[in-house]
Design a protein around this motif. Structure first.
Motif, PDB file in Angstrom:
ATOM      1  N   LYS A  33      41.589  83.555  54.781  1.00 27.98           N
ATOM      2  CA  LYS A  33      40.352  84.318  54.613  1.00 27.98           C
ATOM      3  C   LYS A  33      40.107  84.611  53.138  1.00 27.98           C
ATOM      4  O   LYS A  33      40.331  85.713  52.651  1.00 27.98           O
ATOM      5  N   THR A  34      39.632  83.568  52.447  1.00 24.96           N
ATOM      6  CA  THR A  34      39.340  83.715  51.026  1.00 24.96           C
ATOM      7  C   THR A  34      38.135  84.625  50.806  1.00 24.96           C
ATOM      8  O   THR A  34      37.285  84.777  51.668  1.00 24.96           O
ATOM      9  N   ILE A  35      38.106  85.204  49.622  1.00 28.30           N
ATOM     10  CA  ILE A  35      36.974  86.023  49.212  1.00 28.30           C
ATOM     11  C   ILE A  35      36.007  85.081  48.513  1.00 28.30           C
ATOM     12  O   ILE A  35      36.270  84.631  47.403  1.00 28.30           O
ATOM     13  N   GLY A  36      34.934  84.715  49.191  1.00 26.01           N
ATOM     14  CA  GLY A  36      33.999  83.739  48.652  1.00 26.01           C
ATOM     15  C   GLY A  36      34.433  82.324  48.999  1.00 26.01           C
ATOM     16  O   GLY A  36      35.427  82.105  49.685  1.00 26.01           O
ATOM     17  N   LYS A  37      33.678  81.369  48.522  1.00 32.37           N
ATOM     18  CA  LYS A  37      33.954  79.951  48.800  1.00 32.37           C
ATOM     19  C   LYS A  37      34.724  79.369  47.608  1.00 32.37           C
ATOM     20  O   LYS A  37      34.165  78.744  46.719  1.00 32.37           O
ATOM     21  N   LEU A  38      36.016  79.574  47.591  1.00 24.61           N
ATOM     22  CA  LEU A  38      36.858  79.126  46.491  1.00 24.61           C
ATOM     23  C   LEU A  38      37.396  77.729  46.734  1.00 24.61           C
ATOM     24  O   LEU A  38      37.434  77.247  47.864  1.00 24.61           O
ATOM     25  N   GLU A  39      37.836  77.095  45.672  1.00 23.14           N
ATOM     26  CA  GLU A  39      38.470  75.780  45.778  1.00 23.14           C
ATOM     27  C   GLU A  39      39.811  75.901  46.517  1.00 23.14           C
ATOM     28  O   GLU A  39      40.176  75.042  47.300  1.00 23.14           O
ATOM     29  N   LEU A  40      40.533  76.982  46.258  1.00 20.69           N
ATOM     30  CA  LEU A  40      41.808  77.234  46.943  1.00 20.69           C
ATOM     31  C   LEU A  40      41.519  77.701  48.360  1.00 20.69           C
ATOM     32  O   LEU A  40      40.802  78.678  48.574  1.00 20.69           O
ATOM     33  N   LYS A  41      42.058  76.982  49.351  1.00 20.06           N
ATOM     34  CA  LYS A  41      41.775  77.288  50.759  1.00 20.06           C
ATOM     35  C   LYS A  41      42.848  78.177  51.380  1.00 20.06           C
ATOM     36  O   LYS A  41      42.536  79.123  52.087  1.00 20.06           O
ATOM     37  N   ASN A  42      44.110  77.842  51.153  1.00 20.81           N
ATOM     38  CA  ASN A  42      45.229  78.601  51.724  1.00 20.81           C
ATOM     39  C   ASN A  42      46.427  78.544  50.792  1.00 20.81           C
ATOM     40  O   ASN A  42      46.533  77.654  49.964  1.00 20.81           O
ATOM     41  N   ILE A  43      47.335  79.486  51.011  1.00 20.80           N
ATOM     42  CA  ILE A  43      48.668  79.413  50.427  1.00 20.80           C
ATOM     43  C   ILE A  43      49.632  79.526  51.593  1.00 20.80           C
ATOM     44  O   ILE A  43      49.502  80.424  52.429  1.00 20.80           O
ATOM     45  N   PHE A  44      50.583  78.597  51.671  1.00 17.40           N
ATOM     46  CA  PHE A  44      51.572  78.585  52.751  1.00 17.40           C
ATOM     47  C   PHE A  44      52.979  78.792  52.194  1.00 17.40           C
ATOM     48  O   PHE A  44      53.279  78.315  51.102  1.00 17.40           O
ATOM     49  N   LEU A  45      53.814  79.454  52.969  1.00 15.23           N
ATOM     50  CA  LEU A  45      55.253  79.512  52.692  1.00 15.23           C
ATOM     51  C   LEU A  45      55.967  78.929  53.890  1.00 15.23           C
ATOM     52  O   LEU A  45      55.697  79.319  55.031  1.00 15.23           O
ATOM     53  N   ARG A  46      56.878  77.979  53.646  1.00  9.63           N
ATOM     54  CA  ARG A  46      57.720  77.407  54.697  1.00  9.63           C
ATOM     55  C   ARG A  46      59.174  77.687  54.320  1.00  9.63           C
ATOM     56  O   ARG A  46      59.521  77.673  53.136  1.00  9.63           O
ATOM     57  N   PRO A  47      60.032  77.899  55.301  1.00  9.01           N
ATOM     58  CA  PRO A  47      61.425  78.239  54.986  1.00  9.01           C
ATOM     59  C   PRO A  47      62.260  77.036  54.563  1.00  9.01           C
ATOM     60  O   PRO A  47      62.039  75.917  55.017  1.00  9.01           O
TER      61      PRO A  47
END
Length: 125
Positions: A30-44
């Motif tokens: 749920k980005t604030i505005g329409k940014l180039e960055l879509k998500n940030i993920f962390l995997r173990p």
């Protein structure tokens, strides 16, 4: 109470799931505005020496290649905090026992909700 205090509670749930071996993934959404960055993920990345995570920046544009970095959980926390309420309003912890969602509203108030787990197994990065 500000969202920072609620985020501390949420982050304790993240650490508990790691210690229990149930941490499957964490997603900033749920980005604030329409940014180039879509998500940030962390995997173990579980190992005998030290727990690490694979942090992945996912971009909207197919031309922009995703960026992945291995790091400690503490280093990932610094990055996540820098994007919270500036880039993203939602952080979701996926574990094999429950999903925990942290949200910040427009007034800067944080909420934590728990739901049934999305993941049945932990898949390492």
């Amino acid at each position: 109470m500000t969202y920072q205090n609620d985020f501390i509670v949420f982050w304790e749930k993240v650490k508990e799931s790691i210690e229990a071996g149930t941490f499957a993934k964490l997603t900033m959404a749920k980005t604030i505005g329409k940014l180039e960055l879509k998500n940030i993920f962390l995997r173990p990345i579980y190992s005998d020496d030290e727990f690490q995570v694979l942090l992945k920046y996912s971009f909207r544009s197919r031309e922009t290649e995703d960026i992945e970095e291995e790091m400690t959980l503490e280093d990932a926390l610094v990055i996540l905090k820098s994007h919270l309420k500036t880039t993203f309003l939602t952080v979701i912890l996926f574990s094999t026992t429950k999903d925990v969602t942290f949200k910040v509203n427009k007034k800067g108030i944080g909420t934590i909700t728990e739901n049934h787990p999305t993941f049945k197994n932990v898949t390492q990065a």
